[in-house]
Design a protein around this motif. Structure first.
Motif, short mmCIF file in Angstrom:
data_model
loop_
_atom_site.label_atom_id
_atom_site.label_comp_id
_atom_site.label_asym_id
_atom_site.label_seq_id
_atom_site.Cartn_x
_atom_site.Cartn_y
_atom_site.Cartn_z
N ALA A 111 4.14 5.77 -4.71
CA ALA A 111 3.29 7.06 -4.53
C ALA A 111 2.82 8.15 -4.86
O ALA A 111 1.98 8.70 -5.19
CB ALA A 111 3.00 7.37 -2.75
N GLY A 112 4.14 8.68 -5.58
CA GLY A 112 4.17 9.79 -6.56
C GLY A 112 3.95 9.78 -7.84
O GLY A 112 2.54 10.62 -8.56
N GLU A 113 4.20 8.60 -8.53
CA GLU A 113 3.54 8.61 -10.31
C GLU A 113 1.73 8.29 -10.22
O GLU A 113 1.23 8.84 -10.79
CB GLU A 113 4.20 7.33 -10.13
CG GLU A 113 5.73 7.19 -10.62
CD GLU A 113 6.34 5.68 -11.35
OE1 GLU A 113 5.41 4.64 -11.08
OE2 GLU A 113 7.30 6.61 -11.17
N ALA A 114 1.70 7.69 -8.39
CA ALA A 114 -0.35 7.64 -8.31
C ALA A 114 -1.25 8.58 -8.09
O ALA A 114 -2.01 9.11 -8.76
CB ALA A 114 -0.28 6.17 -7.12
N ILE A 115 -0.17 9.42 -7.28
CA ILE A 115 -0.76 11.11 -7.26
C ILE A 115 -0.47 11.70 -8.72
O ILE A 115 -1.31 12.62 -8.23
CB ILE A 115 -0.86 11.32 -5.71
CG1 ILE A 115 -0.14 10.79 -4.69
CG2 ILE A 115 -0.76 12.42 -5.62
CD1 ILE A 115 0.40 11.08 -3.19
N GLY A 116 0.26 11.52 -9.36
CA GLY A 116 0.81 12.11 -10.28
C GLY A 116 1.57 13.51 -10.03
O GLY A 116 1.94 14.78 -11.25
N LEU A 117 2.53 13.03 -8.98
CA LEU A 117 3.85 14.12 -8.78
C LEU A 117 5.06 13.86 -9.43
O LEU A 117 5.61 12.39 -9.30
CB LEU A 117 3.83 13.78 -6.92
CG LEU A 117 2.59 14.84 -6.57
CD1 LEU A 117 2.99 14.67 -4.81
CD2 LEU A 117 2.32 16.31 -7.22
N SER A 118 5.84 14.17 -9.93
CA SER A 118 6.95 13.65 -11.18
C SER A 118 8.04 13.63 -9.64
O SER A 118 8.02 14.17 -8.59
CB SER A 118 7.49 14.71 -11.50
OG SER A 118 8.25 15.56 -10.88
N PRO A 119 9.58 12.77 -10.23
CA PRO A 119 10.25 12.73 -8.61
C PRO A 119 11.33 13.88 -8.03
O PRO A 119 11.39 14.15 -7.24
CB PRO A 119 10.99 11.79 -9.66
CG PRO A 119 10.43 10.54 -10.52
CD PRO A 119 9.48 11.85 -11.30
N ALA A 120 10.79 14.82 -9.28
CA ALA A 120 11.51 16.25 -9.23
C ALA A 120 10.75 16.71 -7.94
O ALA A 120 11.55 17.13 -7.02
CB ALA A 120 11.69 16.79 -10.55
N PHE A 121 9.20 16.89 -8.40
CA PHE A 121 8.83 17.65 -7.95
C PHE A 121 8.27 16.50 -6.45
O PHE A 121 8.37 18.16 -4.88
CB PHE A 121 7.57 17.51 -7.62
CG PHE A 121 6.62 18.90 -7.10
CD1 PHE A 121 6.02 19.82 -7.16
CD2 PHE A 121 6.04 17.97 -6.24
CE1 PHE A 121 5.25 20.72 -6.78
CE2 PHE A 121 4.88 18.39 -5.75
CZ PHE A 121 4.58 19.83 -5.63
N ALA A 133 0.75 -1.18 0.14
CA ALA A 133 -0.03 0.47 0.28
C ALA A 133 0.62 0.78 -0.29
O ALA A 133 1.34 1.85 1.07
CB ALA A 133 -0.80 -0.12 1.82
N HIS A 134 1.43 1.64 -0.86
CA HIS A 134 2.86 2.80 -1.28
C HIS A 134 2.27 3.97 -0.67
O HIS A 134 2.80 4.62 0.80
CB HIS A 134 3.16 2.62 -2.50
CG HIS A 134 4.58 1.81 -2.16
ND1 HIS A 134 5.53 0.77 -1.84
CD2 HIS A 134 3.48 -0.12 -3.68
CE1 HIS A 134 5.75 -0.04 -2.30
NE2 HIS A 134 4.84 -0.97 -3.48
N THR A 135 1.08 4.62 -1.45
CA THR A 135 0.54 5.72 -1.66
C THR A 135 0.33 6.01 -0.23
O THR A 135 -0.01 6.87 0.73
CB THR A 135 -1.15 5.59 -2.17
OG1 THR A 135 -0.60 5.31 -3.57
CG2 THR A 135 -1.29 7.25 -2.17
N LEU A 136 -0.60 4.88 1.31
CA LEU A 136 -1.18 4.96 1.98
C LEU A 136 -0.10 5.11 3.20
O LEU A 136 -0.06 5.95 3.80
CB LEU A 136 -2.00 3.70 2.45
CG LEU A 136 -2.57 3.87 3.69
CD1 LEU A 136 -3.41 5.52 4.84
CD2 LEU A 136 -3.42 2.34 4.26
N LEU A 137 1.11 4.49 2.83
CA LEU A 137 2.09 4.20 3.72
C LEU A 137 3.29 6.22 3.27
O LEU A 137 3.84 6.39 4.37
CB LEU A 137 3.33 3.52 3.22
CG LEU A 137 3.15 2.02 3.31
CD1 LEU A 137 3.76 0.79 3.13
CD2 LEU A 137 3.03 1.51 5.08
#
Length: 363
Positions: A238-248, A33-37
């Protein structure tokens, strides 16, 4: 111990400490559960950083604002350093470099601007020792120049030898650490009389006993390391799931979460008219990351990383760090601040955040 429990009970932010055991349990029960974690680890790191702030303020209480700012910046950077070390061991060098650049920009713009704003809302005009602030800003500028060189070479000359760039990064890392040590010797040794506080001070609050403060630092650091491991392990997915780039994520999210302890100390000091301490924490933390933490991570990459890490950053990060360094130099010229000056600085930081969100750098 009763005093520490009282501080936790009277500080709503510290109530979030309940998420520390929760995130550790969820990491064992539902590791997928990466986003939850990711969300739970943020909620856990923030109060842990606030606990670090409470302990470091107590440790620094008997020192002047220059030394106190150094202690706060150093111990406050523990969160960011532990996150970076975890990412470094995992080979997530893009996240490490984004967090380094983000911490430099966040501390020198967001923390400084918010301190000016919060302090200015309490007092019409605030003064701070511009000599100490200019020293930290100058150190930051020199460090950013050193970070710019390998990045500029790698970008301008596509035929640049990677081994030579790595050798240059190693030499610059050693040079920056030497410069940082000499800067400490200058400000805390040979010319410490020039760094006296320019503010009126104020009520500092009742500090924790030194033994309790040190014990709190040790225990909280262990929990920060554990939660940082969960954070780094989940942040990319989780960043990819939320729509955030690794840089952000590295530049904005990690730097804001990792700097929570320093934010709490700097903002509290500004509202108590101890702007010298706020400026010392903000610029001291930025220069420490650029002059010591970043070079240290380069050296440690030879030991714990899958491969050596260089000091080459993507062009956008270099531009933002240079603008932040120049802004810090200009802001410290007069030795005075108002709330609107803080608004202007925060607008610059918001421009960077929006740019990274809408136009993230390529791979």
């Amino acid at each position: 111990m009763p005093r520490l429990l009282t501080a936790i009970r009277e500080t709503p932010l510290l109530w979030l400490l309940v998420f520390v055991p929760i995130v550790l349990v969820v990491e064992v029960v539902r590791p997928e559960a990466h986003t939850l974690l990711f969300i739970l680890s943020i909620l856990a790191i923030v109060p842990l950083a606030a606990m670090l702030s409470l302990a470091t303020e107590s440790v620094a209480e008997k020192t002047g604002d220059a030394a106190g700012g150094l202690i706060n910046a150093t111990l406050g950077n523990l969160t960011e350093l532990l996150i970076a070390l975890t990412a470094l061991a995992a080979g997530q060098y893009a996240l490490v470099k984004a967090s380094i650049a983000g911490a430099i920009v966040t501390n020198s713009l967001f923390m400084l601007g918010a301190s000016f704003l919060l302090g200015g809302m309490r007092k019409h005009v605030q003064d701070f020792n511009r000599i100490g602030a200019r020293l930290q800003a100058s150190l930051l500028f020199i460090a950013v120049v050193a970070l710019l060189v390998p990045s500029a070479v790698a970008t301008a000359d596509n035929a640049a030898d990677p081994a030579a760039l790595q050798q240059l990064s190693l030499m610059l890392a050693l040079l920056l650490i030497v410069g940082y040590v000499l800067g400490l010797w200058f400000s805390l040794g040979t010319h410490k009389e020039a760094f006296a506080s320019a503010g009126n001070g104020g009520s500092h609050g009742e500090p924790l006993p030194i033994r309790l403060a040190l014990a709190t630092l040790a225990v909280v650091t262990i929990f920060v390391a554990l939660v940082s491991h969960v954070f780094v392990a989940s942040v990319e997915v989780a960043g990819e799931a939320i729509g955030l780039s690794p840089a952000f994520v590295g530049f904005i999210v990690v730097s804001l979460v990792g700097g929570a302890a320093e934010f709490a100390s700097a903002f509290s000091a500004a509202r108590k008219d101890r702007l010298d301490l706020s400026v010392s924490i903000a610029l001291g933390s930025s220069s420490q990351i650029a002059l010591f933490v970043a070079p240290l991570l380069v050296l440690l990459s030879y030991i714990i990383g899958p491969a050596p890490m260089g000091l080459d950053f993507w062009p956008g990060a270099i531009v933002m760090m240079m603008i932040a360094a120049v802004s810090a130099t200009l802001l410290t010229t007069g030795g005075r601040s108002t709330w609107f000056l803080g608004v202007l600085v925060l607008m610059v930081y918001a421009i960077f955040a929006l740019t990274l969100y809408v136009l993230p750098p390529g791979p």
